[in-house]
Design a protein around this motif. Structure first.
Motif, PDB file in Angstrom:
ATOM      1  N   ALA B  89       1.225  -1.252   0.592  1.00 25.24           N
ATOM      2  CA  ALA B  89       0.037   0.482  -0.061  1.00 25.24           C
ATOM      3  C   ALA B  89       1.019   1.358   0.159  1.00 25.24           C
ATOM      4  O   ALA B  89       1.925   1.537   0.490  1.00 25.24           O
ATOM      5  N   PHE B  90      -0.062   2.801  -0.571  1.00 23.70           N
ATOM      6  CA  PHE B  90       1.180   3.557  -0.736  1.00 23.70           C
ATOM      7  C   PHE B  90       2.617   3.528  -1.706  1.00 23.70           C
ATOM      8  O   PHE B  90       3.478   4.236  -1.380  1.00 23.70           O
ATOM      9  N   THR B  91       2.582   2.010  -2.339  1.00 22.71           N
ATOM     10  CA  THR B  91       3.579   2.164  -3.613  1.00 22.71           C
ATOM     11  C   THR B  91       2.902   2.450  -4.147  1.00 22.71           C
ATOM     12  O   THR B  91       1.490   2.206  -5.274  1.00 22.71           O
ATOM     13  N   MET B 169      -8.246   4.612  -2.692  1.00 24.59           N
ATOM     14  CA  MET B 169      -8.172   3.627  -1.143  1.00 24.59           C
ATOM     15  C   MET B 169      -5.963   3.395  -0.568  1.00 24.59           C
ATOM     16  O   MET B 169      -6.606   3.841   0.643  1.00 24.59           O
ATOM     17  N   GLY B 172      -2.458   6.503  -0.599  1.00 27.58           N
ATOM     18  CA  GLY B 172      -2.171   7.605   0.144  1.00 27.58           C
ATOM     19  C   GLY B 172      -1.705   8.853  -0.369  1.00 27.58           C
ATOM     20  O   GLY B 172      -0.906  10.091   0.676  1.00 27.58           O
ATOM     21  N   ASN B 173      -1.390   9.210  -1.775  1.00 25.55           N
ATOM     22  CA  ASN B 173      -1.556  10.722  -2.135  1.00 25.55           C
ATOM     23  C   ASN B 173      -0.474  11.268  -2.279  1.00 25.55           C
ATOM     24  O   ASN B 173      -0.270  12.576  -1.863  1.00 25.55           O
ATOM     25  N   ILE B 174       0.816  10.255  -2.156  1.00 26.35           N
ATOM     26  CA  ILE B 174       2.205  10.619  -2.007  1.00 26.35           C
ATOM     27  C   ILE B 174       2.444  11.232  -3.503  1.00 26.35           C
ATOM     28  O   ILE B 174       2.325  10.698  -4.732  1.00 26.35           O
ATOM     29  N   LYS B 177       4.732  10.195  -6.341  1.00 24.76           N
ATOM     30  CA  LYS B 177       4.806   8.656  -5.762  1.00 24.76           C
ATOM     31  C   LYS B 177       3.395   8.322  -6.270  1.00 24.76           C
ATOM     32  O   LYS B 177       3.151   7.113  -7.571  1.00 24.76           O
TER      33      LYS B 177
END
Lengths: 248, 227
Positions: B89-91, B169, B172-174, B177
């Motif tokens: 997640a978040f990648t 979902m 993580g809105n980075i 990335k």
């Protein structure tokens, strides 16, 4: 013949009851306040006979909808910015705006001993991801940024921060374990029995600007006025506190 | 008004995501579509239903399950952690996996239709002339299914560009990335930056339209030419 008369009486009485007492209210409510508002609305319906339809969503979206004529009677925002704007634009009723709750920010993890009562875990930084709400969108995100900045950690945390679009999504990131901990609202982690699962740091309110949640009337009608008055009375205020919010 | 650095980064992530996902889907989707078009298996319809699921499910459902599955308590995330892997997640990799599921039917279905219309007769004839199965696939099926490949590529790409719910979902809105265009637009609307929202939305609308015009125009020319 009796049957017909009975039927007519029934229909008439139904008609009269809808005309006289109960109105149907449409209220836009910030998602973070969904739980409390549902409970309060239920009480209000019982007492007044009015029907309250609650529409939960982000304050930014509700604001845009109301600006474009969405048929809400009242608006419970997650901040004071949007209600003030609506008042200035002449869309909300002047003088109807008031603070109904103050948000409390906590640093929380579902793990039992990860977060200590002083938030030192942020300095140790033994975690991969820290979840916050997007500071540009969500008042709780803005507050989280202020807390990190106050501790000189905002820059340092950049590579670890993941952002939810709102505080609800931020909570999901942490609850699902994808982020080890995150800044969420106290009302989210407080159970109705009064306990908190996992570990948390209740952040001192001096460290961030108050999260002021304000409401305004959009349409002037007695039922909507009654609801706004109801929220400012003691029983509703007690419920708001019970759900983990502060009061003005 | 020009694109800001953040918007440019979101554009780049979006194009990179759509490109990688389309490439993976063509690799995985081609054999799958071939099998779906050719197989006589009785329970084939079950697989077809699974492939079509993302068409009818709200992307948030997919995103929600991915969030749970990829998390440390989920089956996938738990396994990854056991073997010392990084959580997904978040990648960007996480987004690629989510998007492959999300855009699967948009690549598989046009390919399956194209392979079906190639017809068995031609392939059987080639077989009697001694062409190996692989030979038949590459020298008969693939060239004849060219319009299908084009449609699949463009739809897969465009659909991934337009993805929102899944990224919302598990992203993580980075910035740079996992922040994609659709999320950037959403943020601009939420923060009342309607000017920047217009710029990105208009651009996306135009790009999607041109892509589709290119596909439909090209497919029409092929039909007219009688290929």
């Amino acid at each position: 013949m009796m049957q017909v008369t009975k039927g007519v009486v029934l229909i008439l009485s139904l008609l009269i009851s809808t005309v006289s007492a109960s109105a149907e209210l449409y209220v836009a409510v910030a998602s973070n306040f969904a739980g409390v508002m549902s409970a309060i609305a239920e009480q209000f319906e019982k007492q007044t006979g009015h029907q309250v339809r609650l529409v939960f969503g982000s304050t930014g979206k509700h604001y845009a909808q109301i600006q474009h004529g969405a048929p809400y009677d009242a608006f419970f925002a997650a901040d004071d910015k949007r209600p003030i704007l609506l008042e200035r634009e002449g869309i909300a009723l002047g003088g109807s705006r008031f603070t109904y709750a103050m948000g409390k920010l906590v640093l929380w993890s579902p793990e039992a001993s990860l977060v200590d009562a002083q938030g030192k875990v942020l300095q140790i930084a033994s975690f991969r991801y820290l979840a916050i709400a997007n500071p540009r969108l969500a008042p709780y995100g803005r507050a989280a940024k202020q807390v990190l900045a106050f501790n000189g950690l905002w820059e340092k945390m950049q590579s670890r921060i993941v952002m939810g679009e709102n505080i609800g999504q931020t909570y999901q990131f942490v609850k699902s374990g994808n982020a080890a901990l995150g800044f969420v609202s106290y009302s989210q982690v407080l159970s109705q029995q009064g306990g908190v699962e996992g570990s948390m740091w209740m952040i001192p309110s001096e460290v961030y600007l108050p999260i002021v949640q304000q409401a305004v009337l959009i349409k002037d009608n007695t039922a909507a006025r009654a609801l706004l008055k109801f929220i400012q009375e003691k029983p509703a205020r007690e419920m708001i506190e019970q759900y983990g919010y502060g009061l003005p | 008004m020009l694109l800001t650095e953040a918007d440019l980064a979101a554009l780049w992530v979006t194009l990179k995501l759509a490109g990688v996902v389309t490439a993976i889907l063509l690799l995985l989707g081609t054999p799958l579509a071939w099998w779906l078009a050719r197989s006589q298996m009785r329970y084939k319809f079950l697989i077809e239903a699974v492939v079509a699921l993302p068409l009818v499910l709200p992307p948030t459902v997919l995103g929600f399950y991915l969030l749970i599955m990829l998390g440390p308590h989920g089956p996938v995330g738990g396994l990854m952690q056991m073997f010392g892997g990084q959580p997904l997640a978040f990648t960007f990799t996480g987004l690629v996996i989510g998007s492959v599921f999300y855009s699967l039917p948009f690549v598989v279905q046009p390919l399956q239709d194209a392979f079906t219309s190639v017809g068995g007769r031609l392939l059987e004839t080639a077989a009697t002339l001694g062409a190996s199965p692989l030979d038949r696939f590459f020298t008969i099926a693939v060239p004849l299914a060219a319009p299908g490949f084009l449609t699949a590529t463009v739809l897969g790409f465009a659909h991934t560009v337009g993805e929102f719910g899944v990224v919302l979902m598990i992203g993580g809105n980075i910035p740079g990335k996992t922040q994609v265009l659709s999320i950037a637009i959403y943020d601009h609307v939420e923060t009342l930056e309607y000017g920047r929202a217009h710029l990105l939305s208009g651009g996306l609308l135009l790009m999607s339209f041109l892509l589709l015009v290119a596909v439909y125009g090209f497919n029409r020319r092929i039909k007219v030419a009688g290929l």
